[in-house]
Write a protein that holds these residues in place. Structure first.
Motif, PDB file in Angstrom:
ATOM      1  N   HIS A 137       0.907  -1.361  -0.226  1.00 55.20           N
ATOM      2  CA  HIS A 137      -0.166   0.020   0.091  1.00 55.20           C
ATOM      3  C   HIS A 137       0.897   1.255  -0.597  1.00 55.20           C
ATOM      4  CE1 HIS A 137      -3.575  -2.629   0.456  1.00 55.20           C
ATOM      5  NE2 HIS A 137      -2.875  -2.794   1.241  1.00 55.20           N
ATOM      6  N   TRP A 179       0.696   3.903  -3.429  1.00 54.22           N
ATOM      7  CA  TRP A 179       0.269   4.965  -2.760  1.00 54.22           C
ATOM      8  C   TRP A 179       1.389   6.469  -3.402  1.00 54.22           C
ATOM      9  CZ3 TRP A 179      -4.230   6.331  -2.991  1.00 54.22           C
ATOM     10  CH2 TRP A 179      -5.415   5.816  -2.844  1.00 54.22           C
ATOM     11  N   SER A 180       2.549   6.253  -2.895  1.00 50.89           N
ATOM     12  CA  SER A 180       3.767   7.156  -3.455  1.00 50.89           C
ATOM     13  C   SER A 180       3.894   7.043  -5.061  1.00 50.89           C
ATOM     14  CB  SER A 180       4.749   6.275  -2.569  1.00 50.89           C
ATOM     15  OG  SER A 180       6.230   6.992  -2.830  1.00 50.89           O
ATOM     16  N   GLY A 191       0.838   9.463  -6.125  1.00 44.90           N
ATOM     17  CA  GLY A 191       0.840  10.872  -4.944  1.00 44.90           C
ATOM     18  C   GLY A 191       1.953  11.908  -5.755  1.00 44.90           C
TER      19      GLY A 191
END
Length: 405
Positions: A83, A87-88, A91
């Protein structure tokens, strides 16, 4: 020739399919690595920042990396590496897309901090992921494969970035966004339902001479903290590669952006060709402390070479030695960290390992640009080369104390 080919093939044997897929994700992501190698030149030629301002903005990149590395390590232990990586990668995409709109010193400094923070959350999670999908006896080679992908991407990214910068610097930001998007898609597709194959407790007990010791806390492990401090000084010197070195090429040797891109890309090309073979040849013949001593010494000598001017061929020779030193040092820093970790705190140890490199970026660019501006590039390269050689001695001493195999 057949013997050399056999060694080359053997260096890749035993690596899991997941390790190759992680390397593919890293390759796609790093192929978009166009911003950082040219950020100093962009601020100098396009935005007309002073050298101290350039150093401060690059320092903000380091500060963001410090925060991101710590946060990434903490989140990895809490949420899991999958996860955090997803998301990195997602982002950073909008951050890269809007970055060209920030042209003031204050605005760019803030955006570079935010970008670096989000991007570096990825590092500890990815390091833990590599270890979890590797066989315990292949940990260092799994990290080397991942670094090979990084450097293959880094050999393509700056070369492509140098070409795109000739049209508009905005395109290097868009290229980075496309690379991150591609990496996110591939990572989610292959890893959303994949379970780790390696129990890192096996890595821990196999790698340490005293496996019965209680699990350590990364942030109170005195020997590992000293090791991390040495890593910090090493990276402050070594990663002049990402900041002042490109300025040196432009200001002292008057190279074009395309030539600078080829020189920086040459580093990645050398590592792609030779790192797996080199690690395979040395990891069972020499101790980690011996390998890291010679690796840092070679890196130091490569910077000292820059005080002599024998044309662009000499610059390529220095870059070849710098790449050789990198191959003998950086894969083993991750190996030391993962061997030191226990079953439940791999994220913390890999986060502290990433933190040591990220923390250096706060000061590396400012110190490098300050020395170049006030004392000249020759002084900078003497300080850089000497620091790396001293770090080699430090690595040799502390790894002996840590009893790492």
């Amino acid at each position: 020739m057949k013997a050399l080919l056999r060694i080359y093939i053997n260096s890749y044997k035993g690596l899991s399919p997941a390790a190759w897929l992680l390397a593919l994700v890293m390759l796609i992501n790093r192929t978009g690595s166009m911003v950082i190698p040219f950020l100093g030149i962009y601020m100098s030629s396009e935005l007309h920042f002073t050298k101290p301002q350039i150093g401060i903005v690059l320092g903000c990149f380091g500060l963001g990396a410090v925060c991101g590395s710590w946060l990434g390590g903490w989140l990895t232990d809490k949420l899991g590496n999958y996860h955090v990586q997803v998301w990195s990668l997602i982002g950073v995409i909008p951050l890269f897309l809007i970055l060209p709109n920030f042209k003031t010193f204050e605005g760019l400094a803030f955006m570079i901090f935010a970008l670096s923070l989000v991007a570096d959350v990825f590092r500890p999670a990815n390091s833990v992921s590599v270890a979890r999908y590797a066989k315990p006896e292949n940990i260092t080679r799994a990290y080397s494969l991942n670094r090979m992908a990084v450097n293959l991407g880094f050999s393509i990214g700056p070369a492509l970035g140098g070409f795109l910068a000739g049209f508009s610097y905005d395109w290097i930001f868009y290229g980075n966004a496309i690379g991150a998007a591609g990496a996110a898609i591939v990572f989610v597709y292959f890893f959303r339902n994949r379970s780790p194959k390696t129990d890192l407790q096996a890595v821990h007990t196999k790698s340490l001479e005293e496996p019965s010791q209680p699990e350590k806390n990364a942030y109170t492990d005195g020997l590992f903290i000293i090791f991390s401090i040495i890593c910090c000084f090493f990276s402050m010197a070594f990663f002049q590669l990402l900041g002042t070195l490109s300025l040196f090429y432009k200001e002292v040797h008057a190279l074009e952006t395309s030539q600078i891109g080829l020189l920086l890309g040459f580093s990645g090309f050398v590592i792609v060709l030779f790192e797996m073979v080199l690690v395979h040849l040395v990891e069972h013949r020499f101790s980690v402390r011996q390998i890291m001593l010679w690796g840092t010494a070679i890196s130091g000598f490569s910077y000292l070479m820059l005080n002599l001017d024998f044309g662009i061929f000499w610059l390529f020779c220095a870059m070849f030695l710098l790449s050789t030193g990198e191959m003998l040092t950086l894969p083993f820093t991750a190996t030391v960290a993962i061997q030191r970790a226990g079953k439940n705190n791999q994220g913390a140890y890999m986060g502290l390992n990433s933190l040591s490199f990220a923390f250096a970026n706060i000061f590396a660019a400012y110190i490098g640009t300050y020395l170049a501006d006030h004392f000249g590039y020759n002084t900078l390269w003497w300080v850089t080369g000497s620091t790396l050689i001293l770090c080699g001695v430090g690595f040799y001493w502390i790894i002996g104390k840590m009893k790492t195999r």
